[in-house]
Design an enzyme around this catalytic site. Structure first.
Site, PDB file in Angstrom:
ATOM      1  N   GLU A  12       0.783  -1.369   0.110  1.00 22.84           N
ATOM      2  CA  GLU A  12       0.092  -0.089   0.004  1.00 22.84           C
ATOM      3  C   GLU A  12       0.783   1.361   0.039  1.00 22.84           C
ATOM      4  O   GLU A  12       0.354   2.202  -0.270  1.00 22.84           O
ATOM      5  CB  GLU A  12      -0.870   0.031   1.192  1.00 22.84           C
ATOM      6  CG  GLU A  12      -2.016  -1.047   1.157  1.00 22.84           C
ATOM      7  CD  GLU A  12      -2.795  -1.141   2.421  1.00 22.84           C
ATOM      8  OE1 GLU A  12      -4.198  -1.425   2.344  1.00 22.84           O
ATOM      9  OE2 GLU A  12      -2.175  -1.105   3.516  1.00 22.84           O
ATOM     10  N   GLY A  75     -12.488  -3.190   1.748  1.00 20.14           N
ATOM     11  CA  GLY A  75     -13.625  -3.685   0.930  1.00 20.14           C
ATOM     12  C   GLY A  75     -14.938  -2.971   1.146  1.00 20.14           C
ATOM     13  O   GLY A  75     -15.124  -2.354   2.089  1.00 20.14           O
ATOM     14  N   ILE A 147     -13.389 -10.260   5.666  1.00 19.52           N
ATOM     15  CA  ILE A 147     -14.853 -11.155   5.413  1.00 19.52           C
ATOM     16  C   ILE A 147     -15.285 -10.940   4.122  1.00 19.52           C
ATOM     17  O   ILE A 147     -14.979 -10.083   3.186  1.00 19.52           O
ATOM     18  CB  ILE A 147     -15.836  -9.917   6.255  1.00 19.52           C
ATOM     19  CG1 ILE A 147     -15.715  -9.779   7.599  1.00 19.52           C
ATOM     20  CG2 ILE A 147     -17.283 -10.438   5.887  1.00 19.52           C
ATOM     21  CD1 ILE A 147     -16.674  -9.110   8.402  1.00 19.52           C
ATOM     22  N   MET A 167      -9.403  -3.762   8.458  1.00 20.53           N
ATOM     23  CA  MET A 167      -8.927  -4.652   9.753  1.00 20.53           C
ATOM     24  C   MET A 167      -8.129  -3.688  10.525  1.00 20.53           C
ATOM     25  O   MET A 167      -7.329  -4.408  11.588  1.00 20.53           O
ATOM     26  CB  MET A 167      -8.320  -5.823   9.246  1.00 20.53           C
ATOM     27  CG  MET A 167      -9.203  -6.691   8.454  1.00 20.53           C
ATOM     28  SD  MET A 167      -7.985  -8.316   7.741  1.00 20.53           S
ATOM     29  CE  MET A 167      -7.415  -9.050   9.349  1.00 20.53           C
ATOM     30  N   GLU A 168      -7.985  -2.479  10.391  1.00 24.20           N
ATOM     31  CA  GLU A 168      -7.029  -1.777  11.115  1.00 24.20           C
ATOM     32  C   GLU A 168      -7.732  -0.167  11.844  1.00 24.20           C
ATOM     33  O   GLU A 168      -7.216   0.154  12.809  1.00 24.20           O
ATOM     34  CB  GLU A 168      -5.776  -1.471  10.269  1.00 24.20           C
ATOM     35  CG  GLU A 168      -4.791  -2.600   9.844  1.00 24.20           C
ATOM     36  CD  GLU A 168      -5.292  -3.333   8.669  1.00 24.20           C
ATOM     37  OE1 GLU A 168      -5.177  -4.301   8.488  1.00 24.20           O
ATOM     38  OE2 GLU A 168      -6.001  -2.622   7.865  1.00 24.20           O
ATOM     39  N   ASP A 191     -12.228  -4.019  -3.481  1.00 27.58           N
ATOM     40  CA  ASP A 191     -12.816  -5.044  -3.556  1.00 27.58           C
ATOM     41  C   ASP A 191     -14.343  -4.892  -3.056  1.00 27.58           C
ATOM     42  O   ASP A 191     -14.613  -3.845  -2.371  1.00 27.58           O
ATOM     43  CB  ASP A 191     -12.284  -6.278  -3.211  1.00 27.58           C
ATOM     44  CG  ASP A 191     -11.984  -6.217  -1.674  1.00 27.58           C
ATOM     45  OD1 ASP A 191     -12.669  -6.700  -0.737  1.00 27.58           O
ATOM     46  OD2 ASP A 191     -11.077  -5.653  -1.358  1.00 27.58           O
TER      47      ASP A 191
END
Length: 225
Positions: A12, A75, A147, A167-168, A191
Site C-alpha cells: 500500500e 472492501g 470478510i 482490519m485496522e 474489492d
C-alpha cells in the site's frame, strides 16, 4: 505540523515511496517508518487490530504527530466502483461483543463507546473537492477478519450500516482517542464483499487502487514528485 500516514501493507505504501524523495528513518519492532516529505511521515504497521494499535502507539510515542491518517484499501459493502475514494466519518469494531454483560454490540470498554468519529471531516472533504477528487463520506467497520460475503457480512452490514470493511482503522482510532491525537482516514475501494471472487478481485486491484490513493494524498499535502 507533523502528519503521520498509517499503512498496513508494504504494497500500500510502495507507490508513494517510489514517486517521492522518501527515505527510511528506522524499523522498530518490525514497524518501518519513512519520511515522505518535511513533516510528513509514514509507517507500515501490519495487518489486523493488534498490529495497528501497537504500531500507532509506537509511532505516536516516538514521533509525536499532530494528526494521523489511516490510508490504504478496503472492501466495500456497496456497489461503488473500484478506486472510489471514501473519507471515513466514523469507525466501529464489529468483532467486539460484550453483550452478555449488558453492553451494546460493538461497545469498547475503557473508552466506553461504540462509535469512533474522525476529525475535521468537512474540512478534509472540502479539500478533496477542491482538488477535483470525487469521494464519499461514511462509516467504516473494523475487525480481525477478511470478510468475504456470507452471513457475517450480512450481519455487519445490517447492524452497523458501514460503507467499507477493513482490519485496522478502528484500532488506530481507539489509540488516537486515548493519546489525544486527531485521526483521519481515507480509504480506496479495492474489492466488494459480495463479489463471487472477492479475494481475486482484491489482488487484481490493489496496485492501481493504492497508487490512485497515494496520488490523492500527495496532492492534498502538496508533496512534489
Amino acid at each position: 505540523m507533523k502528519i503521520g500516514l498509517a499503512y498496513a501493507l508494504e504494497g500500500e505504501i510502495e507507490s508513494i515511496l517510489r514517486t517521492t524523495d522518501a527515505k527510511q528513518l528506522e524499523t522498530v519492532c518490525g514497524v518501518a517508518v519513512y519520511e515522505i516529505a518535511p513533516d510528513v511521515l509514514a509507517y507500515v504497521g501490519g495487518v489486523g487490530k493488534v498490529n495497528a494499535a501497537m504500531s500507532a502507539q509506537l509511532f505516536i510515542d516516538r514521533y509525536h504527530p499532530d494528526w494521523i491518517i489511516s490510508a490504504g484499501v478496503a472492501g466495500c459493502f456497496r456497489d461503488l466502483p473500484i478506486g472510489a475514494m471514501v473519507l471515513a466519518d466514523s469507525f466501529i469494531q464489529h468483532d467486539v461483543d460484550t453483550t452478555a454483560v449488558g453492553d451494546p454490540i460493538g461497545f469498547v470498554s475503557t473508552v466506553d463507546r461504540v462509535e469512533f468519529p474522525t476529525s475535521d471531516v468537512e474540512a478534509i472533504s472540502a479539500l478533496l473537492s477542491s482538488l477535483g477528487v470525487e469521494h464519499l463520506t461514511g462509516r467504516v467497520a473494523t475487525g480481525d477478519a477478511f470478510i468475504s460475503g456470507g452471513s457475517r457480512a450480512d450481519w455487519v452490514a445490517e447492524t452497523f450500516s458501514p460503507v467499507l470493511c477493513e482490519m485496522e482503522g478502528g484500532a488506530i482510532a481507539q489509540v488516537c482517542l486515548r493519546s489525544g491525537v486527531p485521526f483521519r482516514c481515507i480509504r480506496v475501494v479495492s474489492d466488494h464483499l459480495f463479489h463471487p471472487s472477492q479475494y481475486e478481485e482484491y489482488q487484481a486491484n490493489l496496485p492501481a487502487a493504492v497508487a490512485a490513493l497515494n496520488r490523492t494524498l500527495a496532492a492534498a499535502m502538496d508533496i512534489k514528485e
